[in-house]
Scaffold this motif. Structure first.
Motif, PDB file in Angstrom:
ATOM      1  N   UNK A 252       0.846  -1.188   0.000  1.00  0.00           N
ATOM      2  CA  UNK A 252       0.000   0.000   0.000  1.00  0.00           C
ATOM      3  C   UNK A 252       0.878   1.233   0.000  1.00  0.00           C
ATOM      4  N   UNK A 253       0.622   2.137  -0.934  1.00  0.00           N
ATOM      5  CA  UNK A 253       1.353   3.397  -1.014  1.00  0.00           C
ATOM      6  C   UNK A 253       0.407   4.521  -0.598  1.00  0.00           C
ATOM      7  N   UNK A 254       0.874   5.380   0.318  1.00  0.00           N
ATOM      8  CA  UNK A 254       0.099   6.531   0.762  1.00  0.00           C
ATOM      9  C   UNK A 254       0.785   7.785   0.239  1.00  0.00           C
ATOM     10  N   UNK A 255       0.050   8.570  -0.535  1.00  0.00           N
ATOM     11  CA  UNK A 255       0.609   9.779  -1.131  1.00  0.00           C
ATOM     12  C   UNK A 255      -0.261  10.973  -0.746  1.00  0.00           C
ATOM     13  N   UNK A 256       0.150  12.161  -1.216  1.00  0.00           N
ATOM     14  CA  UNK A 256      -0.612  13.370  -0.935  1.00  0.00           C
ATOM     15  C   UNK A 256       0.313  14.545  -0.732  1.00  0.00           C
ATOM     16  N   UNK A 257      -0.250  15.723  -0.761  1.00  0.00           N
ATOM     17  CA  UNK A 257       0.544  16.930  -0.547  1.00  0.00           C
ATOM     18  C   UNK A 257       1.012  17.046   0.890  1.00  0.00           C
ATOM     19  N   UNK A 258       1.939  17.978   1.096  1.00  0.00           N
ATOM     20  CA  UNK A 258       2.439  18.206   2.446  1.00  0.00           C
ATOM     21  C   UNK A 258       1.336  18.665   3.373  1.00  0.00           C
ATOM     22  N   UNK A 407       4.384   3.544  -7.694  1.00  0.00           N
ATOM     23  CA  UNK A 407       3.090   3.180  -8.279  1.00  0.00           C
ATOM     24  C   UNK A 407       3.174   1.873  -9.059  1.00  0.00           C
ATOM     25  N   UNK A 408       4.326   1.616  -9.654  1.00  0.00           N
ATOM     26  CA  UNK A 408       4.466   0.408 -10.470  1.00  0.00           C
ATOM     27  C   UNK A 408       4.306  -0.867  -9.641  1.00  0.00           C
ATOM     28  N   UNK A 409       4.759  -0.841  -8.407  1.00  0.00           N
ATOM     29  CA  UNK A 409       4.756  -2.065  -7.596  1.00  0.00           C
ATOM     30  C   UNK A 409       3.610  -2.100  -6.576  1.00  0.00           C
ATOM     31  N   UNK A 410       2.801  -1.047  -6.527  1.00  0.00           N
ATOM     32  CA  UNK A 410       1.752  -0.953  -5.506  1.00  0.00           C
ATOM     33  C   UNK A 410       0.549  -1.836  -5.843  1.00  0.00           C
ATOM     34  N   UNK A 411      -0.038  -2.403  -4.824  1.00  0.00           N
ATOM     35  CA  UNK A 411      -1.334  -3.069  -4.977  1.00  0.00           C
ATOM     36  C   UNK A 411      -2.466  -2.059  -4.874  1.00  0.00           C
ATOM     37  N   UNK A 412      -2.218  -1.013  -4.103  1.00  0.00           N
ATOM     38  CA  UNK A 412      -3.212   0.054  -3.993  1.00  0.00           C
ATOM     39  C   UNK A 412      -2.494   1.354  -3.624  1.00  0.00           C
ATOM     40  N   UNK A 413      -3.086   2.451  -4.064  1.00  0.00           N
ATOM     41  CA  UNK A 413      -2.525   3.771  -3.790  1.00  0.00           C
ATOM     42  C   UNK A 413      -3.618   4.615  -3.139  1.00  0.00           C
ATOM     43  N   UNK A 414      -3.292   5.168  -1.986  1.00  0.00           N
ATOM     44  CA  UNK A 414      -4.238   5.998  -1.243  1.00  0.00           C
ATOM     45  C   UNK A 414      -3.687   7.417  -1.197  1.00  0.00           C
ATOM     46  N   UNK A 415      -4.507   8.370  -1.591  1.00  0.00           N
ATOM     47  CA  UNK A 415      -4.111   9.777  -1.489  1.00  0.00           C
ATOM     48  C   UNK A 415      -4.800  10.405  -0.279  1.00  0.00           C
ATOM     49  N   UNK A 416      -4.017  11.032   0.597  1.00  0.00           N
ATOM     50  CA  UNK A 416      -4.590  11.787   1.703  1.00  0.00           C
ATOM     51  C   UNK A 416      -4.838  13.212   1.218  1.00  0.00           C
ATOM     52  N   UNK A 417      -6.078  13.625   1.314  1.00  0.00           N
ATOM     53  CA  UNK A 417      -6.503  14.939   0.833  1.00  0.00           C
ATOM     54  C   UNK A 417      -7.241  15.638   1.969  1.00  0.00           C
TER      55      UNK A 417
END
Length: 568
Positions: A252-258, A407-417
């Motif tokens: 699981x990858x967690x992304x988002x702005x600062x 992103x290439x290896x992720x099963x899911x990507x979650x963006x914190x907004x």
């Protein structure tokens, strides 16, 4: 057996004598409703407070067996009673006057996490309560003022004990709610694996904390709300229907702005290995209990650790199958942390890009073209994370703020907004197609070796006067050796650090024989504590009042950071 009258007679007899006469009070005295023991008397009013314990027989305490018939219920109940007692004694703290620590009455100060502590324990069969606290025996200068101690032991303490440790004096509904919450939390944790989850975050949870120095929930924070695509609904024994975000096994990858809540979510997951009290906001943030936060740790010592999964062919020819250094780099320290977590039995890595070594985590395609793979001794975590899951069943939750290669290896990507999660897996995967795919090494690595056998430190072995000094959650000093635990981020309480100090000392004096490997030693420590409690590792005439049980993962971490320990 001596009774309360005998103690009062003794206290009156030693009044105005020199402070050492207080030592005559050591022993046990039957008070109405409980047994009071003076276990250790401080040397003078400025020294560490005296150690006092109370035993309330189960038939007098009166707690129904259903409130303490499992270990997690006992922990929850004792945590609740300790908090009640701490509130009561606060009203009397330093009300008895004198020099130095005279009049101090203290017990463990519990934080937001529910931990097994020596401050209060309950017998699993009889329901007998044992309470450990500290009392500053009053003096004027270094002259005994026993009339002030009489106030503490005969007026203040009985009032606090009666209103804290007798079921009939407590609010039965509130006690039941504590146990119900523990049962619901335990139910969620027990269901994670069968549901294919590594963690669960309930809708409505409050994840942000009040400040950097306060772990209480932030007021007016945005409640957590799961994306529908990740939502899981559970039927809890007491709470009933509860929905929230289920983090599935895998990557699981967690992304988002600062400042949008990425690290806040990860921090909640880190501490989700513990139960939390009602009102914390993270009561229903439940994480795989073996989860380990992985980070870089420049300067730490590493002993005989097989980091060849990530580091090979160093220019100086240094062995990475049995890697040793007193001053690790960011990349080698993070590689060692991964391997040591595997040795401790983790099923989940928690990683924040901000506290990681960049060259350990990733090498992008352009860098690989400029500096060819056979010129780089480090195989990045990005290239091993899928193998770790498929070969060892270890999932990863990674907070990434700067590189889309994940992103290439992720099963899911979650963006914190704005502190709310969004499932952007499809978008991320689609956008990733326009960029070079990750090139993985063709040869699969050999399994790391975990058979490390610790020896002992000559400053501790056979030394009955080992001094253990606890530096908050930052570390432990044992004689001249310091164990740096600043970056073991899942230690929730300094009382866990204190317990680790006793465990290391006990292991050195009793278990380290150059034959048992580290896993066996930790197994033996845990088995001893399960059977006899934390008292077993203190080897003291009295049980310290300020110990809390650490996890297996932190026990390993403490051994691994002990520079005075030899490993082969």
């Amino acid at each position: 057996m001596k009774n309360s009258t005998d103690l009062k007679t003794l206290l009156l007899a030693i009044n105005h004598k020199s402070y050492p006469a207080y030592k005559d009070t050591r022993g046990s005295y039957q008070f109405p409703g409980y047994l009071l023991s003076i276990d250790h008397v401080q040397g003078d009013p400025f020294a560490s407070p005296s150690k006092v314990s109370l035993v309330i027989e189960g038939r007098q305490a009166g707690f129904p067996a259903g409130l303490f018939d499992t270990s997690y219920k006992r922990t929850a109940l004792c945590d609740y009673l300790t908090r009640i007692f701490a509130q009561k004694i606060d009203r009397y703290n330093f009300k008895a006057k004198g020099s130095g620590k005279s009049g101090l009455i203290s017990v463990s100060r519990c934080g937001q996490e529910v931990l097994e502590r020596t401050a209060c324990t309950i017998h699993p069969r009889t329901g007998t309560l044992t309470v450990h606290l500290e009392v500053g025996f009053p003096a004027n200068g270094r002259t005994i003022n026993s009339s002030e101690l009489i106030k503490i032991l005969y007026d203040f303490l009985p009032d606090c004990v009666t209103s804290s440790f007798y079921y009939q004096k407590l609010n039965a509904r509130q006690v039941a709610e504590v146990i119900y919450l523990a049962e619901d939390q335990e139910y969620i944790r027990s269901q994670l694996s069968s549901l294919g989850l590594t963690a669960f975050v309930a809708n409505g949870s409050i994840l942000p904390r009040e400040s950097g120095v306060s772990s209480r929930p932030m007021r007016q924070a945005i409640p957590f709300q799961s994306p529908k695509s990740l939502e899981v609904t559970l039927e809890l024994p007491h709470r009933g229907t509860l929905s929230g975000m289920g983090l599935r096994k895998g990557i699981t990858i967690i992304v988002g702005g600062g400042y949008h809540g990425k690290s806040t979510l990860l921090k909640a997951l880190e501490l989700g290995v513990y139960n939390h009290i009602k009102g914390d906001g993270r009561e229903y943030v439940i994480t795989d209990p073996t989860a380990v936060k992985i980070r870089a740790e420049d300067g730490r010592s590493i002993k005989k650790t097989d980091i060849s999964l990530f580091v090979n062919d160093l220019p100086n020819g240094k062995d990475t199958v049995s890697f040793t250094t007193e001053d690790a780099s960011g990349s080698t320290s993070q590689a060692a942390n991964v391997i040591e977590a595997m040795e401790a039995g983790t099923s989940l890595f928690l990683i924040d890009e901000d506290t990681s070594a960049t060259n350990f985590m990733i090498r992008d395609e352009l860098m690989q073209r400029v500096v060819h793979r056979d010129q780089e001794p480090i195989t990045p975590f990005l290239e091993r994370v899928r193998h770790l899951y498929e070969a060892y069943g270890i999932s990863s939750v990674i907070v990434a703020g700067s590189s889309g290669s994940f992103f290439h290896i992720a099963d899911r990507v979650i963006q914190m907004d704005r502190y709310l999660p969004r499932d952007i897996t499809e978008l991320a995967k689609e956008e990733a197609k326009a960029f070079p795919a990750l090139t993985l090494p063709g040869k699969l690595p050999a399994a790391p070796s975990f058979l490390r056998t610790p020896g002992y430190s000559s400053s501790v072995k056979g030394n009955s006067r080992v001094k253990i000094k606890v530096m908050g959650k930052d570390g432990i000093s044992m004689n001249k050796e310091t164990i740096d635990l600043r970056y073991v981020e899942q230690l929730a309480d300094s009382e866990q650090t204190a317990a680790l100090g006793y465990m290391i000392k006990y292991a050195e004096c009793n278990l380290l024989d150059g034959k048992k490997d580290l896993r066996t030693i930790v197994d033996l420590l845990e088995q001893l504590i399960r059977q006899k409690g934390l008292a077993a590792v203190t080897e003291s005439s009295y049980l310290p009042s300020n110990l809390a049980m650490p996890r297996r993962q932190e026990i390993f971490a403490c051994f691994n950071r002990y520079r005075g320990l030899s490993l082969k």
